[in-house]
Design an enzyme around this catalytic site. Sequence first.
Site, short mmCIF file in Angstrom:
data_model
loop_
_atom_site.label_atom_id
_atom_site.label_comp_id
_atom_site.label_asym_id
_atom_site.label_seq_id
_atom_site.Cartn_x
_atom_site.Cartn_y
_atom_site.Cartn_z
N LYS A 1 -1.35 -8.50 -4.17
CA LYS A 1 -1.46 -7.04 -4.17
C LYS A 1 -0.10 -6.40 -4.43
CE LYS A 1 -1.30 -4.48 -0.53
NZ LYS A 1 -1.54 -3.80 0.77
N ASP B 1 -6.33 -3.20 -2.55
CA ASP B 1 -5.99 -2.86 -1.17
C ASP B 1 -7.26 -2.47 -0.43
OD1 ASP B 1 -6.65 -0.33 -2.07
OD2 ASP B 1 -4.73 0.59 -1.55
#
Length: 282
Positions: A154, A172
């Site tokens: 991420k 996320d």
Amino acid sequence: MGERESAERVTEAKPPGAAGGGKRGAGGKPETRLAMVRRARRINRELAEVYYYAHPELDFENPFQLLVATVLSAQTTDLRVNQTTPALFAAYPTPEEMAAADPERLEELIRPTGFFRNKARSLLGLSAALRDRFGGEVPDNLEDMVSLPGVGRKTAHVVLGNAFGRPGLTVDTHFGRLVRRWRLTEQTDPEKVEAEIAGIIPKSEWTMFSHRVVFHGRRICHSRKPACGACPITHLCPSYGEGETDPEKAKKLLKYEMGGAPGQRLKPPADYPGQPAPPPGA
């Protein structure tokens, strides 16, 4: 017939749970993969019109600053990070200087972001790795990026997409929640979510799709009480009705610029239609 014309627009209200039982479209009927892909791409196009100004909500001036800010953003708000990083980068503007930082002083500077001891260890480790292995420069590829302490996929995609222009999907909490709410995937593991959405949205759109989804999740499609009555893509959403459907009540749920409030960046892009976030102590 193009994708826009072929996607069915469903405008009637749908009760909560109408699309339950596998992947279904906005009308609650079983949806083919082709129809789902077309709907997903239409969601992207229509969100692009609403959030034409979508951007990373972390203040940064170079890849190192974005990397550090992204690490600090875990389990806190981007606003809190943006209010914390000016003093941090004034003290340690380069990986070399941050790698040599006194751990206790570093912890104090980043304390407002929470979990400051773990985050300080990550910052010291990744800064030392940048100094020792990459000549003080942030690498511009996924393999090297995720080899840095405290950096996962991420974080890597945030930096690669926004500092280097390399497309990536940033999965996320908001992103995962919305793509499941839209029935684009049933996966919960971030890497599996990333893989499935990568097969739906064109690669050239990955970074901006990520921004648009996160913007929508933060402003309208909230976790506990989505503002369904103020949502511009209800006709594409199989979960319409899970939140407040009354337009006036829904308007009161809107956040940031859509709710007439400041955003999260102290220094937002020039085309941002809202107000900058307040500096520390304001």
